[in-house]
Design a protein around this motif. Structure first.
Motif, PDB file in Angstrom:
ATOM      1  N   GLY A  31       0.738  -1.143  -0.070  1.00  0.00           N
ATOM      2  CA  GLY A  31       0.023  -0.105  -0.068  1.00  0.00           C
ATOM      3  C   GLY A  31       0.822   1.118   0.221  1.00  0.00           C
ATOM      4  O   GLY A  31       2.047   1.173  -0.439  1.00  0.00           O
ATOM      5  N   PHE A  32       0.156   2.349   0.574  1.00  0.00           N
ATOM      6  CA  PHE A  32       0.874   3.763   0.381  1.00  0.00           C
ATOM      7  C   PHE A  32       1.832   3.862   1.470  1.00  0.00           C
ATOM      8  O   PHE A  32       3.081   4.537   1.578  1.00  0.00           O
ATOM      9  CB  PHE A  32      -0.106   4.746   0.701  1.00  0.00           C
ATOM     10  CG  PHE A  32      -1.009   5.373  -0.356  1.00  0.00           C
ATOM     11  CD1 PHE A  32      -1.308   4.633  -1.508  1.00  0.00           C
ATOM     12  CD2 PHE A  32      -1.124   6.628  -0.645  1.00  0.00           C
ATOM     13  CE1 PHE A  32      -1.788   5.065  -2.868  1.00  0.00           C
ATOM     14  CE2 PHE A  32      -1.586   7.245  -1.807  1.00  0.00           C
ATOM     15  CZ  PHE A  32      -1.826   6.338  -2.857  1.00  0.00           C
ATOM     16  N   THR A  33       1.743   3.118   2.547  1.00  0.00           N
ATOM     17  CA  THR A  33       2.784   2.812   3.518  1.00  0.00           C
ATOM     18  C   THR A  33       4.115   2.311   3.000  1.00  0.00           C
ATOM     19  O   THR A  33       5.178   2.844   3.479  1.00  0.00           O
ATOM     20  CB  THR A  33       2.209   1.924   4.866  1.00  0.00           C
ATOM     21  OG1 THR A  33       0.882   2.478   5.316  1.00  0.00           O
ATOM     22  CG2 THR A  33       3.334   1.902   5.937  1.00  0.00           C
ATOM     23  N   GLY A  34       3.783   1.095   1.911  1.00  0.00           N
ATOM     24  CA  GLY A  34       5.069   0.621   1.447  1.00  0.00           C
ATOM     25  C   GLY A  34       5.735   1.608   0.467  1.00  0.00           C
ATOM     26  O   GLY A  34       7.121   1.574   0.729  1.00  0.00           O
ATOM     27  N   ILE A  35       5.010   2.690  -0.001  1.00  0.00           N
ATOM     28  CA  ILE A  35       5.791   3.624  -1.066  1.00  0.00           C
ATOM     29  C   ILE A  35       6.511   4.505  -0.263  1.00  0.00           C
ATOM     30  O   ILE A  35       7.500   4.989  -0.518  1.00  0.00           O
ATOM     31  CB  ILE A  35       4.586   4.324  -1.767  1.00  0.00           C
ATOM     32  CG1 ILE A  35       3.891   3.291  -2.747  1.00  0.00           C
ATOM     33  CG2 ILE A  35       5.088   5.597  -2.332  1.00  0.00           C
ATOM     34  CD1 ILE A  35       2.694   4.079  -3.361  1.00  0.00           C
ATOM     35  N   THR A  36       5.879   4.776   1.190  1.00  0.00           N
ATOM     36  CA  THR A  36       6.759   5.606   2.073  1.00  0.00           C
ATOM     37  C   THR A  36       8.167   5.108   2.373  1.00  0.00           C
ATOM     38  O   THR A  36       8.906   5.808   2.667  1.00  0.00           O
ATOM     39  CB  THR A  36       5.880   6.049   3.374  1.00  0.00           C
ATOM     40  OG1 THR A  36       5.664   5.162   4.026  1.00  0.00           O
ATOM     41  CG2 THR A  36       4.571   6.932   3.037  1.00  0.00           C
ATOM     42  N   LEU A  37       7.923   3.704   2.683  1.00  0.00           N
ATOM     43  CA  LEU A  37       9.110   3.180   2.925  1.00  0.00           C
ATOM     44  C   LEU A  37      10.177   3.099   2.013  1.00  0.00           C
ATOM     45  O   LEU A  37      11.564   3.114   2.174  1.00  0.00           O
ATOM     46  CB  LEU A  37       8.969   1.624   3.496  1.00  0.00           C
ATOM     47  CG  LEU A  37       8.122   1.669   4.865  1.00  0.00           C
ATOM     48  CD1 LEU A  37       7.810  -0.023   5.064  1.00  0.00           C
ATOM     49  CD2 LEU A  37       8.591   2.181   5.957  1.00  0.00           C
ATOM     50  N   ILE A  38       9.507   2.897   0.605  1.00  0.00           N
ATOM     51  CA  ILE A  38      10.596   2.911  -0.584  1.00  0.00           C
ATOM     52  C   ILE A  38      11.314   4.389  -0.672  1.00  0.00           C
ATOM     53  O   ILE A  38      12.422   4.683  -0.959  1.00  0.00           O
ATOM     54  CB  ILE A  38       9.785   2.806  -1.927  1.00  0.00           C
ATOM     55  CG1 ILE A  38       9.077   1.275  -2.012  1.00  0.00           C
ATOM     56  CG2 ILE A  38      10.693   2.919  -3.266  1.00  0.00           C
ATOM     57  CD1 ILE A  38       8.623   0.910  -2.967  1.00  0.00           C
ATOM     58  N   LEU A  39      10.364   5.604  -0.450  1.00  0.00           N
ATOM     59  CA  LEU A  39      10.839   6.889  -0.674  1.00  0.00           C
ATOM     60  C   LEU A  39      11.926   7.067   0.433  1.00  0.00           C
ATOM     61  O   LEU A  39      12.903   7.874   0.436  1.00  0.00           O
ATOM     62  CB  LEU A  39       9.668   7.839  -0.294  1.00  0.00           C
ATOM     63  CG  LEU A  39       8.806   7.864  -1.512  1.00  0.00           C
ATOM     64  CD1 LEU A  39       7.742   8.783  -1.352  1.00  0.00           C
ATOM     65  CD2 LEU A  39       9.477   8.323  -2.920  1.00  0.00           C
ATOM     66  N   ASN A  40      11.521   6.534   1.725  1.00  0.00           N
ATOM     67  CA  ASN A  40      12.625   6.634   2.961  1.00  0.00           C
ATOM     68  C   ASN A  40      13.960   5.932   2.555  1.00  0.00           C
ATOM     69  O   ASN A  40      15.041   6.769   2.815  1.00  0.00           O
ATOM     70  CB  ASN A  40      12.096   6.050   4.189  1.00  0.00           C
ATOM     71  CG  ASN A  40      13.013   6.154   5.249  1.00  0.00           C
ATOM     72  OD1 ASN A  40      13.693   5.092   5.901  1.00  0.00           O
ATOM     73  ND2 ASN A  40      13.048   7.242   5.868  1.00  0.00           N
ATOM     74  N   SER A  41      13.808   4.859   1.902  1.00  0.00           N
ATOM     75  CA  SER A  41      15.222   4.164   1.748  1.00  0.00           C
ATOM     76  C   SER A  41      16.042   4.721   0.554  1.00  0.00           C
ATOM     77  O   SER A  41      17.280   4.812   0.751  1.00  0.00           O
ATOM     78  CB  SER A  41      14.976   2.747   1.469  1.00  0.00           C
ATOM     79  OG  SER A  41      15.929   1.908   1.120  1.00  0.00           O
ATOM     80  N   LEU A  42      15.270   5.185  -0.397  1.00  0.00           N
ATOM     81  CA  LEU A  42      15.998   5.465  -1.753  1.00  0.00           C
ATOM     82  C   LEU A  42      16.211   7.028  -1.763  1.00  0.00           C
ATOM     83  O   LEU A  42      17.330   7.395  -1.927  1.00  0.00           O
ATOM     84  CB  LEU A  42      15.215   5.338  -2.989  1.00  0.00           C
ATOM     85  CG  LEU A  42      14.888   3.873  -3.324  1.00  0.00           C
ATOM     86  CD1 LEU A  42      13.985   3.662  -4.431  1.00  0.00           C
ATOM     87  CD2 LEU A  42      16.084   2.901  -3.446  1.00  0.00           C
ATOM     88  N   PHE A  43      15.519   7.898  -0.965  1.00  0.00           N
ATOM     89  CA  PHE A  43      15.752   9.325  -1.202  1.00  0.00           C
ATOM     90  C   PHE A  43      15.686  10.096   0.215  1.00  0.00           C
ATOM     91  O   PHE A  43      15.775  11.335   0.310  1.00  0.00           O
ATOM     92  CB  PHE A  43      14.473   9.850  -2.022  1.00  0.00           C
ATOM     93  CG  PHE A  43      14.373   9.436  -3.294  1.00  0.00           C
ATOM     94  CD1 PHE A  43      15.341   9.609  -4.327  1.00  0.00           C
ATOM     95  CD2 PHE A  43      13.381   8.521  -3.718  1.00  0.00           C
ATOM     96  CE1 PHE A  43      15.162   9.050  -5.518  1.00  0.00           C
ATOM     97  CE2 PHE A  43      13.413   7.939  -4.864  1.00  0.00           C
ATOM     98  CZ  PHE A  43      14.089   8.275  -5.910  1.00  0.00           C
ATOM     99  N   ASP A  44      15.642   9.089   1.231  1.00  0.00           N
ATOM    100  CA  ASP A  44      15.772   9.760   2.733  1.00  0.00           C
ATOM    101  C   ASP A  44      14.856  10.636   3.142  1.00  0.00           C
ATOM    102  O   ASP A  44      14.892  11.512   3.863  1.00  0.00           O
ATOM    103  CB  ASP A  44      16.984  10.341   3.103  1.00  0.00           C
ATOM    104  CG  ASP A  44      17.478  10.347   4.590  1.00  0.00           C
ATOM    105  OD1 ASP A  44      16.937   9.344   5.197  1.00  0.00           O
ATOM    106  OD2 ASP A  44      18.354  11.336   4.909  1.00  0.00           O
TER     107      ASP A  44
END
Length: 305
Positions: A39-52
């Protein structure tokens, strides 16, 4: 039906606690162990890992537009609850990042996945049970259902799969497998929390001595019994099928009662995931409300044996 102030306060409390627990799980278990999310929560984790990008901010950036797009579909109360849940999740994501908490998983991804599923599932279950959501893919699924007739479950599954595939950009395959375990436990806990109330057993009884069995169950177990009118496919005779819901611990007693009254009775026992009503979700009338039938039950039992 409008909720009163006490019910609304209870809902707000559950959503707050649920967001606190879900946010704690995301920060201190998922992110700490590089476990993805759907879900959207997973997208936030992707953004956190790749773009901090801080998940506390990205969850708002992603969700607020979706909530505004879907506000007509959500309805007023659901809209308010969803807005509140989104802001509370953002708030707790920020809080848990500022408060250092170490979960002693000892680097064991199996333990981390199980804990993430338990904590996140309980938190989300509390939010859903109060009638709230944290926005995101839930809104997309509702729009797809209303506009295109696509079942919500299919949309949610497809979106989760897409996000998990994208998550391979920052986690490896073993972490993805543990993420899937986390998702399974998460789903089970959400279902459990939403059921929430008393679970029990339903029992269907077909017998030529249905009246006697009903009276004995009323008298001995103090449980209500319902007659269901039916007709035998072979005999073409009308029958009364008995239906009764009771606690799992009462099944043995019920079977003994039925067997003593009619050894030839046909019994079907059903799993009941949730029971609401007198004697289950709220207090029953004083014990023995069926005791007036006791004499009838004994007489019927003696007459039929």
């Amino acid at each position: 039906m409008q909720k009163n102030k006490l019910e609304i306060a209870k809902d707000i409390f559950l959503i707050t606690v649920g967001c606190a627990l879900f946010g704690f799980s995301l920060v201190n278990i998922n992110i700490a162990n590089q476990l993805a999310e759907g879900g959207f929560t997973g997208i936030t984790l992707i953004l956190n890992s790749l773009f901090d990008i801080n998940p506390a901010y990205s969850i708002l950036i992603l969700n607020i537009p979706m909530i505004l797009i879907g506000w007509k579909i959500l309805g007023n109360q659901s809209l308010v609850y969803t807005l509140y849940g989104t802001f509370m999740l953002s708030f707790f994501l920020e809080i848990w990042q500022r408060i250092p908490v170490v979960i002693p998983t000892e680097g064991d991804l199996l333990i981390a996945a199980l804990l993430a599923g338990l904590a996140g599932g309980i938190g989300s279950g509390l939010i859903y049970r109060a009638g709230g959501t944290t926005g995101g893919s839930d809104i997309i699924a509702r729009i797809a259902e209303k506009k295109y007739g696509i079942a919500m479950g299919k949309t949610l599954l497809a979106f989760d799969v897409l996000v998990l595939v994208l998550s391979l950009s920052y986690i490896d395959l073993p972490h993805m497998m543990y993420t899937l375990l986390n998702s399974f436990v998460f789903t089970q806990m959400v279902d459990f929390m939403q059921q929430g109330s008393y679970s029990g057993r339903g029992i269907l009884i077909i017998s030529e001595k249905s009246d006697a069995i009903a009276d004995n169950i009323l008298a001995e177990l103090d449980r209500g019994v319902t007659y269901i009118k039916a007709e035998g496919a072979y005999s073409k005779q009308e029958k009364n099928i008995l239906y009764c819901v009771m606690g799992s611990h009462e099944i043995v007693t019920a079977k003994n009662i039925i067997n003593q009254t009619d050894p030839n009775a046909f019994i079907s026992i059903l799993s009941v995931h949730e029971v609401l009503g007198e004697g289950f979700s709220y207090d029953p009338k004083p014990k023995g409300r069926f005791q007036k039938n006791k004499r009838t039950a004994k007489n019927s039992s003696n007459h039929t044996q």
